[in-house]
Design a protein around this motif. Sequence first.
Motif, PDB file in Angstrom:
ATOM      1  N   ARG A 157      -0.942   8.297   4.051  1.00  0.00           N
ATOM      2  CA  ARG A 157       0.057   8.038   3.019  1.00  0.00           C
ATOM      3  C   ARG A 157       0.956   6.628   3.212  1.00  0.00           C
ATOM      4  N   GLY A 158       1.305   6.474   4.707  1.00  0.00           N
ATOM      5  CA  GLY A 158       1.739   5.480   5.052  1.00  0.00           C
ATOM      6  C   GLY A 158       1.049   4.331   4.720  1.00  0.00           C
ATOM      7  N   ALA A 159      -0.270   4.355   5.202  1.00  0.00           N
ATOM      8  CA  ALA A 159      -1.144   3.168   4.625  1.00  0.00           C
ATOM      9  C   ALA A 159      -1.418   2.781   3.325  1.00  0.00           C
ATOM     10  N   THR A 160      -1.407   4.027   2.394  1.00  0.00           N
ATOM     11  CA  THR A 160      -1.451   3.828   0.962  1.00  0.00           C
ATOM     12  C   THR A 160      -0.258   3.179   0.467  1.00  0.00           C
ATOM     13  N   TRP A 161       0.928   3.437   1.100  1.00  0.00           N
ATOM     14  CA  TRP A 161       2.319   2.706   0.468  1.00  0.00           C
ATOM     15  C   TRP A 161       2.359   1.209   0.955  1.00  0.00           C
ATOM     16  N   LEU A 162       1.821   1.094   2.128  1.00  0.00           N
ATOM     17  CA  LEU A 162       1.763  -0.552   2.385  1.00  0.00           C
ATOM     18  C   LEU A 162       0.620  -1.410   1.499  1.00  0.00           C
ATOM     19  N   ALA A 163      -0.496  -0.684   1.208  1.00  0.00           N
ATOM     20  CA  ALA A 163      -1.226  -1.311   0.453  1.00  0.00           C
ATOM     21  C   ALA A 163      -0.821  -1.409  -1.218  1.00  0.00           C
ATOM     22  N   THR A 164      -0.079  -0.465  -1.434  1.00  0.00           N
ATOM     23  CA  THR A 164       0.407  -0.581  -2.947  1.00  0.00           C
ATOM     24  C   THR A 164       1.565  -1.644  -3.043  1.00  0.00           C
ATOM     25  N   PHE A 165       2.323  -1.754  -1.759  1.00  0.00           N
ATOM     26  CA  PHE A 165       3.417  -2.727  -1.782  1.00  0.00           C
ATOM     27  C   PHE A 165       2.758  -4.267  -1.695  1.00  0.00           C
ATOM     28  N   VAL A 166       1.494  -4.235  -1.061  1.00  0.00           N
ATOM     29  CA  VAL A 166       1.050  -5.624  -0.845  1.00  0.00           C
ATOM     30  C   VAL A 166       0.382  -5.979  -2.537  1.00  0.00           C
ATOM     31  N   LEU A 167      -0.302  -4.776  -2.785  1.00  0.00           N
ATOM     32  CA  LEU A 167      -1.265  -5.025  -4.235  1.00  0.00           C
ATOM     33  C   LEU A 167      -0.446  -5.288  -5.498  1.00  0.00           C
ATOM     34  N   LYS A 168       0.560  -4.510  -5.512  1.00  0.00           N
ATOM     35  CA  LYS A 168       1.275  -4.493  -6.998  1.00  0.00           C
ATOM     36  C   LYS A 168       0.481  -3.897  -8.085  1.00  0.00           C
ATOM     37  N   VAL A 169      -0.460  -3.033  -7.683  1.00  0.00           N
ATOM     38  CA  VAL A 169      -1.396  -2.663  -8.540  1.00  0.00           C
ATOM     39  C   VAL A 169      -1.446  -1.250  -8.930  1.00  0.00           C
ATOM     40  N   PRO A 170      -1.096  -0.433  -9.952  1.00  0.00           N
ATOM     41  CA  PRO A 170      -0.867   0.908 -10.174  1.00  0.00           C
ATOM     42  C   PRO A 170      -1.986   1.713  -9.937  1.00  0.00           C
ATOM     43  N   VAL A 171      -2.378   1.973  -8.610  1.00  0.00           N
ATOM     44  CA  VAL A 171      -3.557   2.999  -8.353  1.00  0.00           C
ATOM     45  C   VAL A 171      -2.980   3.741  -7.288  1.00  0.00           C
ATOM     46  N   SER A 172      -3.153   5.026  -7.474  1.00  0.00           N
ATOM     47  CA  SER A 172      -2.642   6.251  -6.596  1.00  0.00           C
ATOM     48  C   SER A 172      -3.431   6.268  -5.204  1.00  0.00           C
ATOM     49  N   ASP A 173      -4.678   5.802  -5.252  1.00  0.00           N
ATOM     50  CA  ASP A 173      -5.328   5.835  -3.949  1.00  0.00           C
ATOM     51  C   ASP A 173      -6.113   4.414  -3.592  1.00  0.00           C
ATOM     52  N   PRO A 174      -5.448   3.271  -3.321  1.00  0.00           N
ATOM     53  CA  PRO A 174      -6.088   2.092  -3.117  1.00  0.00           C
ATOM     54  C   PRO A 174      -6.898   2.211  -1.565  1.00  0.00           C
ATOM     55  N   MET A 175      -6.646   3.095  -1.015  1.00  0.00           N
ATOM     56  CA  MET A 175      -7.659   3.259   0.407  1.00  0.00           C
ATOM     57  C   MET A 175      -8.912   3.985   0.242  1.00  0.00           C
ATOM     58  N   SER A 176      -9.101   4.321  -1.148  1.00  0.00           N
ATOM     59  CA  SER A 176     -10.197   5.219  -1.391  1.00  0.00           C
ATOM     60  C   SER A 176     -11.514   4.063  -1.097  1.00  0.00           C
ATOM     61  N   GLY A 177     -12.483   4.923  -0.522  1.00  0.00           N
ATOM     62  CA  GLY A 177     -13.654   4.315  -0.124  1.00  0.00           C
ATOM     63  C   GLY A 177     -14.858   4.641  -1.250  1.00  0.00           C
TER      64      GLY A 177
END
Length: 378
Positions: free
Chosen positions: A158-178
């Motif tokens: 969840r911490g890594a997801t929050w960091l990704a959301t901060f960088v991306l500014k894209v509305p996606v709940s799971d940017p860490m998804s593979g």
Amino acid sequence: MDEISQSTTIELQSPIVCPIELSLVVPTFNEVDNILPLIEKVECLLDGTINWELIFVDDNSPDGTSETVRAIAQRNRHIRVVQRVGRRGLSSAVVEGILASSASVIGVMDADMQHDENILPLLWKAVAQDGFDLAVASRYADGGGMGEWNQRRQSISRGATWLATFVLKVPVSDPMSGFFVISRQAFMASLPKLSTIGFKILVDILASAPRRPSIKEVPYEFRARKFGSSKLDSAVEWEYIVLLTDKLLGRFFPIRFILFSFVGSIGVIVHLSALGVSLNLFGMRFIVAQSIAVLTAMTFNFLVNNFLTYRDRRLRGVKLLYGLFSFYVVCLIGAAANVGVGAYIYNAQWTWWLAGIAGAAVGAVWNYAVSAAFTWKK
């Protein structure tokens, strides 16, 4: 000759009866036990509904993953393997797999059976029929879940997801998804700016997109691994931080140069520590102590850069020794350039600290550029 040429032209122009509708790219490393079960599940799910191909991109696994896939491909036309030698990394493997595929819609999933293949038709439909650029299998969307992950791993995710959301500014709940499906057009738009660093290719694609893609999220429950071992370790976490840093600062400075300079700054501390110990603890003459300190710092810089900065080109075995020697040569020449430029500026009546900074900058750029070309060359 004309008849042969005409016949060949007619054959080449004949329509493709069953075009590939979904190219599924699966990066692998030591996943031999998961290959057949994954193929069986995908085949059972997609046969008769979607015309598909499954492309395994294997980083020359010592457990025989490539050989296993190749043997299956001999009797199954849906299966292909891209075996990479001398290259490592999930993101770069996915990129090579997509570029080797043929469909206009591409899926990406892991080989470890933790992704729920049953939602593949939903992901494909969102892109192929509903017109979305990207369909993401999400653990955090309503109806999704983290499975058997413990609290610590969930917190890290969840911490890594929050960091990704901060960088991306894209509305996606799971940017860490593979686990996702993307249109070839959307992927090719992101391709020129991809970093291909680490394991999180979706973050890389989203951050590199020239415009905000249309996204459909499909919830799924993350499953436990049955065979093989997880590739998640501290080095993977480091690569993730490097990827995010590259997406933030890479347009200003090459991320490798930033890392190289960071390691070099720590190397200064190592140099001073070795010099102090040699002088004060062992009572050596300054020239001897300084020589030991220089050699110690260069060795430290090489080993850390080999592990972190150039992790994807990491040298091992005999190549490690050759690389260390070439790094010594590069740095010694860089030190000469440092002194020469600094002395020239100082003699031109500039202040001593400006001369020192200029010399250090020239030395750093030289060491980075030349070691990239010779020590860690592709």
